[in-house]
Design an enzyme around this catalytic site. Structure first.
Site, PDB file in Angstrom:
ATOM      1  CG  ASP A 472      -2.380   0.572   0.745  1.00  0.00           C
ATOM      2  OD1 ASP A 472      -2.563   1.498  -0.297  1.00  0.00           O
ATOM      3  OD2 ASP A 472      -2.632   0.965   1.900  1.00  0.00           O
ATOM      4  CD  GLU A 475       0.015   6.001  -3.265  1.00  0.00           C
ATOM      5  OE1 GLU A 475      -0.073   5.457  -3.859  1.00  0.00           O
ATOM      6  OE2 GLU A 475      -0.029   6.275  -1.988  1.00  0.00           O
ATOM      7  CG  ASP A 536      -8.556   4.519  -0.680  1.00  0.00           C
ATOM      8  OD1 ASP A 536      -8.322   3.630  -0.624  1.00  0.00           O
ATOM      9  OD2 ASP A 536      -7.355   5.143  -0.170  1.00  0.00           O
TER      10      ASP A 536
END
Length: 794
Positions: A472, A475, A536
């Site tokens: 996860d 970025e 998301d």
């Protein structure tokens, strides 16, 4: 005199303030806000160099040099209107004899394959790279199929797939297809037919630090369309858009920001381009000026690969360079059940038991942020208070046909017990002051010691029996950070996801033997480390539609496998939306139900659970089709979920559709995006297509089609074979020795594909109709499978 000095001082101060303001335009105002390089090309303090003519060229090597004419911007004013103009200027350096007013710099043309050309242009003398490119699987080879001749002073290279022409003055490169059709060309200053000043092929030198960036400008033609650039959630056709390629936690799917930017795109005219760099890029696809495709590249050199052909050719060539996605394990194609989050061993065991008790086919149970002692505080250890025996739990789940996946991330909050350890050992990204850039510590994946530390943490989990690691975030690598390898975040920010993906994927493969991660962020080359999910998504109709566009766009950027959070992530999914979203999630290479609780079907009542079961059972029965299509995509660099024009490039209508898709080569899916709607307009590509739910047939063109019991439109190509298997609750219990071949349409012949997990070889299936029965032309498995052939009927 004093008054004049005061006025001069004020004027100078004002000028400095203006220059500082202009210089700060590019720098983001918020932490990890996407960096738009194009703003530096609107700065009056910078100097611009326009590619003008060919100074030298050796046709045998493709090496040459370009004359770049120096320009300075100025406010071009006429009739009470001011524009950002350019004019020739002399050099501003002293001593002037040491610095060229109009520099002559190297450029080259190389032929990598019969369909791939590499263009390199430098803004300064070349410097040997610090390390080999992580984006490429190997250094590109040289292709000898291209033949050279000179025509009227122009250098022309050609082969069976097209031609490349290099003009001397004005300097220009043209790309044509095999029929001589002009695909695109670089834009010279003389190509501007407008009163609007616009940049030609050029580079810019910043006044603030003398760093340079490229603007590779190419022509755009009428009705030209652009696709790709990664998992972009905006309209699929990028013509008219400005796309910033900068990895960012998009916090949803309804903005222009991207978790997965990829410096690659393709054109409807029959070419594609890969910008081989990790710096920020802004692609201006006719947004600023309709005739100009401006590739604002942060790098100080241009390294551009150009591909010729149809979409399948272009994707194959691009993935030959950057890598094709290997086959993930069979179990990964089953259902992943998750929520944010299961907090205990008891939670996990309870959900697993109910999946089996309620006969919901499934293969993975995912534990998100709550398996640590403190929710979200990643320390790579199961909570001792809530997971009394994680190893035993993982083993028991596997016996039930359920693999275990665990969430984690590479950021460490100050309260994390590992924070001081990694900071004191120098395993984190630093800033130019020698401290850490954020409150959190970010692992530095250019540091071999940091990689070893990280691998040790994950190894313990994989040895415990965990099958997949959720990779996860990734970025937010510091843009202004200083990395262990000596580079700054200007080069490492976008590369961070690729390093992150690679480390976890290689380790998992080494320990478990499987090609599998579950990642959110990417850069070019990340497709080698499947798989990736869509972030998301908002729990809304628009979120659902944007999520599909993102998946289609990523597939057009070299990624074969993709998933998303079925029903959306951001809040509790209404049952009505869940019903419509579920078939889209199931008819995708990988299916995960995840997001705000609840996600388990029994939490919505028995009627929904029955519906949920029916839809998921379809995917499990279709597993032979799905696995064979996955293998085909893996070998060719194709996406499982793909835009219609990939399979139908000669059909103009297929290029205009971005809210339906092909699932493999033979299934067309049109989701229902709007609440209260039971039918929708569907574009049917060439040929005849059969409704999987009703049996009705449709031909090429637009049709209004009503959904069936499953809230989706699902059509199958006439003449296709969908191989099916007996239903099982887990892929590990499937009987691959008995396969049913379901034939669609009343054709004399039908064809399909099969790939058995036991040998992982892709075979073609051909069936001929003899009388009222179908006959298998040849058994591709040499007796390993008992085939049952059945005509589809409703």
């Amino acid at each position: 005199m004093a008054t004049q000095l005061t006025k001069l001082t004020i004027s100078l101060i004002f000028s400095v303030l203006i220059i500082n303001l202009l210089q700060s335009q590019t720098r983001p105002t918020l932490l990890n806000e996407p960096l738009d390089i194009s703003k530096d090309f609107r700065d009056y303090s910078n100097t611009y160099f326009f590619a003008d003519s060919l100074a030298s060229f050796d046709p045998a090597t493709g090496q040459g040099s370009i004359v770049w004419l120096r320009h300075q911007p100025y406010p071009a004013h006429a009739f009470d209107n001011t524009q950002f103009g350019f004019r020739r200027v002399p050099n501003n350096e002293f001593p002037s004899i040491e610095y060229a007013e109009n520099p002559v710099l190297p450029f080259s043309v190389e032929f990598v394959s019969p369909r791939t050309i590499r263009i390199r242009a430098y803004t300064a003398p070349p410097i040997t790279p610090m390390e080999s490119s992580l984006m490429l699987v190997k250094e590109p080879s040289k292709d000898n199929s291209w033949k050279y001749n000179i025509e009227n002073g122009k250098h022309v290279y050609h082969n069976d797939f097209g031609s490349v022409t290099i003009f001397t003055k004005p300097w220009k490169i043209e790309f044509r297809d095999a029929n001589g059709k002009l695909l695109t060309h670089t834009r010279h200053q003389s190509d501007n037919r407008s009163y609007v000043p616009n940049l030609p092929f050029s580079f810019m030198r910043r006044a603030s630090d003398y760093s340079r960036s490229m603007d590779a400008v190419f022509s755009i033609f009428p009705d030209e369309k652009f696709y790709g650039c990664g998992e972009s959630f905006t309209k699929l056709n990028k013509n008219g858009q400005k796309v910033i390629l900068f990895t960012d936690d998009a916090n949803g799917v309804e903005t222009a920001d991207m978790y997965k930017p990829i410096p690659f795109f393709m054109s409807s005219r029959g070419y594609g381009m890969f910008m081989h760099t990790s710096t920020p890029i802004t692609c201006d696809f006719g947004n600023t000026y309709g005739e100009a495709n401006q590739l604002f590249i942060g790098d100080e050199m241009l390294d551009l690969f150009v591909f010729l052909g149809e979409p399948k050719d272009i994707l194959n060539e691009y993935t030959n360079l950057t890598g094709k996605a290997p086959m993930p394990p069979l179990w990964s194609f089953g259902l992943w059940m998750s929520r944010i989050t299961y907090f205990s061993e008891a939670d996990g065991r309870n959900v697993a038991a109910k999946l089996r008790q309620n006969r919901i086919p499934s293969d993975v149970l995912h534990f998100d942020t709550g398996w640590f002692e403190t929710d979200w505080r990643c320390d790579y250890q199961f909570s001792e208070s809530r997971f009394p025996d994680p190893k035993d739990m993982i083993s028991d789940l596997k016996e039930m046909g359920l693999r275990t996946c665990l969430w984690q991330l590479p950021y460490f909050v100050p309260k994390n017990k590992l924070f001081q350890e990694i900071v004191s050992q120098g395993l984190v990204v630093k800033n130019d002051k020698g401290t850490i850039p954020y409150e959190d510590a970010v692992l530095d994946f250019t540091n071999p010691n940091a990689i070893k530390w990280y691998e040790d943490k994950l190894t313990g989990l994989l040895n415990l029996g965990v099958s997949a690691i959720k990779v996860d975030f990734g970025e937010a690598a510091p843009l202004y950070g200083v990395y262990h390898n000596g580079r700054t975040g200007f080069y490492e920010h976008n590369l961070y996801p690729l390093r992150y993906n690679k480390i976890v994927a290689d380790l998992t493969k080494r320990i478990t033997g499987d090609n599998i991660i579950w990642a959110r962020s990417t850069w070019a080359g990340s497709q080698r480390y499947p798989l990736h999910w869509g972030g998301d998504a908002e729990v809304s109709d628009m979120g659902m539609e944007a999520q599909l566009r993102g998946g289609l766009s990523l597939g057009l950027s070299g990624f074969s496998f993709w998933s998303h959070d079925v029903g959306g992530f951001t809040r509790v999914t209404p049952e009505e939306l869940y019903r419509r979203w579920l078939p889209m999630g199931v008819l995708t290479s990988h299916t995960r139900c995840h997001g705000q609780a609840p996600k388990e079907p029994w939490e919505y009542g028995e009627a929904f659970q029955d519906y949920f079961r029916k839809v998921v059972e379809m995917k499990y029965r279709l597993m032979p089709y799905i696995y064979a299509q996955a293998k085909d995509c893996s070998e060719k660099g194709l996406p499982m979920l793909r835009a219609l024009f990939v399979d139908y490039p000669n059909d103009p209508g297929s290029w205009n559709v971005d809210n339906q898709y092909m699932f493999g080569s033979d299934i067309l899916v049109a989701p229902i995006f709007e609440a209260g709607t039971k039918k929708r307009n569907v574009y049917v590509p060439p040929g005849q297509w059969i409704d999987y739910q009703t049996g009705k047939a449709y031909n090429n063109g637009w049709h209004t089609i009503e959904m069936g019991e499953m809230e989706v439109i699902m059509l199958v190509r006439s003449g296709a074979i969908l191989p099916q298997i007996k239903l099982a609750q887990s892929t590990q219990d499937m009987d691959w020795s008995n396969i049913e071949l379901l034939v669609f349409g009343n054709n004399a012949q039908a064809k399909g594909k099969i790939c058995l997990p036991t040998d992982d070889l892709l075979h073609n299936i051909n069936i001929a109709k003899k009388g009222k029965t179908y006959v298998l032309s040849q058994d591709p498995t040499a007796g390993k499978v008992k085939w049952t052939i059945k005509a589809f009927a409703k």
